[in-house]
Each structure stands twice: as structure tokens, then as C-alpha cells.
Design a protein around this motif. Sequence first.
Motif, mmCIF file in Angstrom:
data_model
loop_
_atom_site.group_PDB
_atom_site.id
_atom_site.type_symbol
_atom_site.label_atom_id
_atom_site.label_comp_id
_atom_site.label_asym_id
_atom_site.label_seq_id
_atom_site.Cartn_x
_atom_site.Cartn_y
_atom_site.Cartn_z
ATOM 1 N N ARG A 1 0.858 -1.183 0.000
ATOM 2 C CA ARG A 1 0.000 0.000 0.000
ATOM 3 C C ARG A 1 0.892 1.230 0.000
ATOM 4 O O ARG A 1 2.003 1.211 0.530
ATOM 5 N N GLU B 1 -9.401 7.033 -1.079
ATOM 6 C CA GLU B 1 -8.963 5.727 -1.572
ATOM 7 C C GLU B 1 -9.084 5.732 -3.095
ATOM 8 O O GLU B 1 -10.171 5.930 -3.639
ATOM 9 N N ALA C 1 -7.720 4.205 -7.141
ATOM 10 C CA ALA C 1 -7.331 2.991 -7.849
ATOM 11 C C ALA C 1 -6.134 3.197 -8.758
ATOM 12 O O ALA C 1 -5.585 2.238 -9.302
ATOM 13 N N SER D 1 -4.130 10.785 -0.042
ATOM 14 C CA SER D 1 -4.639 9.717 -0.893
ATOM 15 C C SER D 1 -3.951 8.413 -0.534
ATOM 16 O O SER D 1 -2.790 8.407 -0.106
ATOM 17 N N MET E 1 -3.640 4.044 -1.783
ATOM 18 C CA MET E 1 -3.880 3.136 -2.901
ATOM 19 C C MET E 1 -3.188 1.805 -2.637
ATOM 20 O O MET E 1 -2.067 1.754 -2.114
ATOM 21 N N PRO F 1 -1.155 -0.691 -8.507
ATOM 22 C CA PRO F 1 -2.463 -0.078 -8.730
ATOM 23 C C PRO F 1 -3.345 -0.914 -9.643
ATOM 24 O O PRO F 1 -2.872 -1.788 -10.367
#
Length: 357
Positions: free
Chosen positions: A230, A309, A311, A321, A323, A327
Motif C-alpha cells: 500500500r 482511496e 485505484a 490519498s 492506494m 495499482p
Amino acid sequence: MHEHIAEAVKEPHVVTVPPGAICLRFETMKLYAALGAVRHLLDTGLVKPGDTLVDSSSGIYAHALALACHRHGLRCHIVGSTTVDRTLRVQLEILGATLEQVRPSRNLRLDQNLRVERISQLLRENPHFHWMRQYHDAVHYLGYRDVADLIRKEVPEGPLTLVGGVGTGASTGAVATYLREAGRDVRLVGVQPFGSVTFGAEHVLDPDMIIAGIGSSIPFQNVRHDLYDRIHWVNFDYATSGAVALLRASGIFAGLSAGAAYLAARWELQRDTTRTCVFFAADTGHRYVDSAYSRHADAVAPGAMRPHEVAGQGALRHPWSAMDWPPAGAPEAQGDGRPQRSPHPLHPRSLPQPENV
């Protein structure tokens, strides 16, 4: 009894922090990288006492390398960022290290590029200098085995979520590597500033961001993207608010990267309560007093901050942010669809020449 202050200073304090995370609070985390690298260079004969080691730094690594050189009888020259303050400059001078700072810049890309250009010039003029290449030489992974061993001893058995600044790649990436090699289930969560190229956020700028130590305007070869699960991008205002919240909740006075890591750790704890969350506070907060902590009255309450969150990097936006990595839509690797992890960080690699960094 320690033979040198560097060995004593590097040891972190392990502290439980509300709402249930564990903080490894360092005075100078990069001492692990510097001491491990210097010991390896001396043991292998690549450098000898009296040689000059040179590198670029935004501050933390400068102090660490100066202490490591002092410990082992080496000379040290630092090309520093404008974030190197007077307190550190005086310490470096007394330790025998020399420092030159690039011209002032509020832009991360310009600041790092200027430092790299100056390193290249120095090596052309002094070919006997040894460039430490903290951004590119995997020798900097070695010292962090001790941090992984400490976590194994201090943190209860079970799955871990490890949270901290990505930086040069040789801290969070190294600790996760050694823990995984020892059989620990580790999810690695990296923290980045907006504007950093490392995980593709260079198109979202943050003019106030001054925590250059966790991001980059140039590619770092020590960053192994496949190690991370992450990524969180946190802007200056939220990193400051996180640092203030960390101090209020725990008494830990740490840098802005710790504030960003604290926010990320709180969020990851909410997402998965079955894992123990450990986050890094890589340095103290002293150099951020005027630029950040003095604004504590305007800090956002931690409960009011939550990430977007996303993509993909195209959806990144301020102030925070997060992700999953890789990704959505990224090319899948063989097997389980995740990038394959290299068995050891010190695998053979081609290092750039100074002119090509």
C-alpha cells in the motif's frame, strides 16, 4: 557499554501509541544504514581509514554518515539540502565533516537535482572520494537487519502491518525484507509526499512540502516497488497535523514523516484490526518547529482526516490519498498476480555513474 555514541543513539524507543499502534521512535534512523554500509566498506577493503566519503542529504543521513565516519576514522563531505539547519551544521563542523548547501529552493525536484549535479562535479574533481550512493547502493540495506531483529523480539508474534516513509528505499523496504526472510507475515505500507516520482505522484505538487527525506524527484534504485503493498500520499498540512496529534497522544516529538506515518497507521488499523501495526518515527521534530509545529493551533483533529482511496495515480489528490500497490490495471506478474519479491536486497545490479544519475 557502547564504544561510540553512534551505537547508543541509533537504538529506537518502542512505544505503544493510541489507538493501539506501536511506534519505533528513532533519534536518527539512518544511523543503521550509514553504520552498516561503512562497516561493510571497511571489512571488504573498498575504503580504508582516512578516506573521504561523500553523499547528498536533506539532513538525517548527513548526521548519520558524519557519526559513522567519526566512529571509524573516515572523512566526510556532505552536499546538503536547504533543510539542513544551523544546529546540524554546527554538529557536522565539530565532528570534522564538511558541508556545502545548494542554493535555496522550495521545490523538491530542483533541490535534489542541484545536489546530484554537485556530487557529480565533486567526483570529477576528486576521483579518490567514495560516493556512498545512499539512493542507489543496496549496501544501505544491511544495517536494518538489526531493526528487524528488534521488532521480532519486541512485537508479539502474528501478522504485521509496517508503516513508514519510502525515502531512499533502504529503511522500510529493508526491514520488511529481513522480517519476511525470517518468516514473518508483513504488509508493507509506504508513505510519500505529493510531487514524488517514486510511486508516480510527480503530477500532483505540494509547494509547502519540505519533507524531502521521504520522497524523490529522481528515480532511486534502492526503492524496490515490489516490496510494498500500500502507498499513502500525505501533504504538508496533514503531515503537520499528524505530527501534532502524535505529540498530543503520546508525547513523541518527531518529524513530519512520522506525522504522515501516524495518520497512515491509524487508517490501516481501522481497515484490518487483525494485524499489529508498527510505524516508524525516523527523526525528532526539532528542525520542524518553526515551519510546522508552530502552527499547532491550526492542526486538524486526527478523527477528521481520512484519505481518498484511489485505484490509480491519475486520481491522486490533496490532502491525503491511499492506494493498494500495484495499482488497479497494472500489468500482472506470473503466478499470483503480484510482482515477485527478490530473495535478497543485495542482488547484482548496475549502478549509475554520477553523470547519469
